[in-house]
Design a protein around this motif. Structure first.
Motif, short mmCIF file in Angstrom:
data_model
loop_
_atom_site.label_atom_id
_atom_site.label_comp_id
_atom_site.label_asym_id
_atom_site.label_seq_id
_atom_site.Cartn_x
_atom_site.Cartn_y
_atom_site.Cartn_z
N ASN A 63 0.81 -1.21 0.00
CA ASN A 63 0.00 0.00 0.00
C ASN A 63 0.84 1.26 0.00
O ASN A 63 0.31 2.36 -0.10
CB ASN A 63 -0.96 0.02 1.20
CG ASN A 63 -0.21 0.14 2.52
OD1 ASN A 63 0.90 -0.37 2.65
ND2 ASN A 63 -0.81 0.79 3.49
N LEU A 64 2.17 1.13 0.10
CA LEU A 64 3.07 2.30 0.09
C LEU A 64 4.12 2.14 -0.99
O LEU A 64 4.70 1.07 -1.17
CB LEU A 64 3.75 2.47 1.45
CG LEU A 64 2.86 2.85 2.64
CD1 LEU A 64 3.69 2.99 3.90
CD2 LEU A 64 2.10 4.15 2.36
N GLY A 65 4.38 3.25 -1.68
CA GLY A 65 5.36 3.22 -2.75
C GLY A 65 6.76 2.88 -2.28
O GLY A 65 7.54 2.28 -3.03
N ASP A 66 7.11 3.26 -1.06
CA ASP A 66 8.45 2.96 -0.57
C ASP A 66 8.71 1.46 -0.50
O ASP A 66 9.82 1.01 -0.77
CB ASP A 66 8.67 3.59 0.82
CG ASP A 66 9.55 4.82 0.75
OD1 ASP A 66 9.88 5.25 -0.38
OD2 ASP A 66 9.93 5.33 1.80
N MET A 67 7.69 0.69 -0.12
CA MET A 67 7.85 -0.76 -0.09
C MET A 67 8.01 -1.31 -1.50
O MET A 67 8.87 -2.18 -1.75
CB MET A 67 6.64 -1.41 0.60
CG MET A 67 6.77 -2.92 0.75
SD MET A 67 8.21 -3.38 1.75
CE MET A 67 8.05 -5.16 1.75
N LEU A 68 7.24 -0.80 -2.44
CA LEU A 68 7.38 -1.24 -3.82
C LEU A 68 8.76 -0.89 -4.36
O LEU A 68 9.37 -1.66 -5.11
CB LEU A 68 6.30 -0.59 -4.69
CG LEU A 68 4.85 -0.98 -4.38
CD1 LEU A 68 3.89 -0.20 -5.27
CD2 LEU A 68 4.64 -2.48 -4.52
N LEU A 69 9.26 0.26 -3.98
CA LEU A 69 10.60 0.66 -4.41
C LEU A 69 11.65 -0.31 -3.90
O LEU A 69 12.55 -0.74 -4.64
CB LEU A 69 10.89 2.09 -3.92
CG LEU A 69 12.29 2.64 -4.20
CD1 LEU A 69 12.61 2.61 -5.68
CD2 LEU A 69 12.42 4.06 -3.64
N GLU A 70 11.55 -0.68 -2.63
CA GLU A 70 12.53 -1.62 -2.07
C GLU A 70 12.43 -2.98 -2.75
O GLU A 70 13.45 -3.65 -3.00
CB GLU A 70 12.32 -1.76 -0.56
CG GLU A 70 12.74 -0.54 0.24
CD GLU A 70 14.23 -0.24 0.08
OE1 GLU A 70 15.03 -1.18 -0.12
OE2 GLU A 70 14.59 0.95 0.14
N LEU A 85 9.09 -5.49 -12.07
CA LEU A 85 8.93 -4.14 -12.60
C LEU A 85 8.06 -3.32 -11.66
O LEU A 85 7.18 -3.86 -10.97
CB LEU A 85 8.25 -4.20 -13.97
CG LEU A 85 8.94 -4.99 -15.09
CD1 LEU A 85 8.01 -5.11 -16.28
CD2 LEU A 85 10.23 -4.31 -15.49
N VAL A 86 8.27 -2.01 -11.65
CA VAL A 86 7.48 -1.13 -10.81
C VAL A 86 7.22 0.16 -11.58
O VAL A 86 8.03 0.55 -12.44
CB VAL A 86 8.20 -0.84 -9.47
CG1 VAL A 86 9.39 0.09 -9.65
CG2 VAL A 86 7.23 -0.27 -8.44
N ARG A 87 6.11 0.80 -11.29
CA ARG A 87 5.80 2.11 -11.89
C ARG A 87 5.58 3.10 -10.76
O ARG A 87 4.64 2.98 -9.97
CB ARG A 87 4.54 2.03 -12.75
CG ARG A 87 4.14 3.36 -13.40
CD ARG A 87 2.92 3.18 -14.29
NE ARG A 87 2.48 4.45 -14.87
CZ ARG A 87 1.58 5.25 -14.32
NH1 ARG A 87 0.99 4.92 -13.16
NH2 ARG A 87 1.24 6.39 -14.91
N LEU A 88 6.49 4.08 -10.68
CA LEU A 88 6.47 5.04 -9.59
C LEU A 88 6.72 6.45 -10.12
O LEU A 88 7.23 6.64 -11.22
CB LEU A 88 7.52 4.69 -8.53
CG LEU A 88 7.31 3.38 -7.76
CD1 LEU A 88 8.53 3.06 -6.92
CD2 LEU A 88 6.06 3.46 -6.88
#
Length: 296
Positions: free
Chosen positions: A222-229, A237-240
């Motif tokens: 639910n948080l972008g920081d976790m997806l970034l890590e 892949l990630v979209r931020l």
């Protein structure tokens, strides 16, 4: 019933000026209006306050008591007025700022020291979440919000636009290959948000047509920081937002993909606050600082 301040002011002016005519000139009234207001005050108190003569006015015993006690009333009013003026000029107190987590961490945190250095009597408290909050319940002064805004009575000032970029760690791309066209996303592990559906389909343009491409994977947050890590660890892949991953892109820790298909639309970020009139000095100062830092 309390004495009306207007009547008390006229009484003081008459005593200080020595006559109804002089008091009238001081207050921009007629002498008869001053006489009527003083008589009304005497009737209200059921006491004669002034002895009138053709030459001058003089205080009665009751009038002197009112004059002496009333000094404190006007001193308190002057003190209150000065306090309000001081509050309206000084940037002080506590400023509560609601913000998206990633914007606060990667943009506000590095900049806020300069803001506080300019206003040493100010305290800033951050309330962080990706969802809008109730200004009254959480005592919010200013909010930084992204995406489309709901209709409300709040004022929203566009702060900046941020592109969103699809990227991955070099290690992930070495193992699973680099997607060449939007359809390749179906064969990749896409790290995505768990709570906001308009972020979970990735907009891409192919053959001049923009479409939202489903992006699915075996892990979300639910948080972008976790997806970034997770992306840094090579899980997919990630979209931020670009402001979130700028340092990773510059360092090569993450590599952008499908750039030729990136949709031109950029998500706006807004600074949101209550009303346009009677803003506190701390809110005005923060709005100016946000414009200075990010408005261009």
């Amino acid at each position: 019933m309390p004495i009306p301040l207007g009547e008390l002011e006229v009484f003081f002016a008459a005593v200080d000026s020595g006559s109804f005519s002089a008091a009238a000139r001081r207050l921009d009234l007629t002498p008869s209006a001053v006489s009527k207001l003083v008589s009304r005050l005497e009737a209200r108190l059921d006491a004669r306050l002034l002895q009138r003569s053709s030459r001058a006015l003089s205080l009665t015993e009751a009038g002197r008591a009112l004059y002496e006690e009333g000094q404190g009333v006007f001193a308190a009013l002057a003190s209150a007025e000065n306090a309000v003026k001081a509050c309206s000029d000084e940037v002080s107190g506590t400023l509560r700022v609601h913000s998206m987590v990633t914007f606060a961490k990667y943009q506000l945190a590095p900049a806020i020291g300069d803001f506080l250095a300019r206003h040493p009597r100010l305290r800033v408290e951050f309330v962080l979440s990706n969802e809008a909050v109730d200004f009254i319940e959480h005592r919010i002064d200013v909010s930084i919000q992204g995406g489309p805004l709901p209709d409300s009575s709040l004022v929203a000032r566009r702060l900046l636009h941020s592109p969103w970029i699809i990227c991955a760690a070099p290690g992930y791309l070495a193992r699973y290959g680099t997607p060449a066209v939007p359809g390749d996303l179906a064969h990749h592990n896409c790290l995505n948000f768990t709570q906001r559906t308009d972020w979970n389909a990735w907009p891409l343009v192919e053959n001049g047509v923009e479409k939202a491409v489903p992006a699915q994977g075996n892990v979300g947050a639910n948080l972008g920081d976790m997806l970034l890590e997770l992306a840094r660890s090579g899980l997919g892949l990630v979209r931020l937002a670009e402001f979130h991953i700028r340092d990773d892109l510059r360092s090569g820790r993450l590599v952008p993909v499908l750039e030729a298909f990136r949709a031109p639309a950029q998500e706006p970020l807004y600074v949101v606050y209550q009303g346009r009139k009677h803003l506190s000095p701390r809110v005005r100062a923060f709005l100016g600082f946000m414009e200075e830092c990010f408005g261009n």
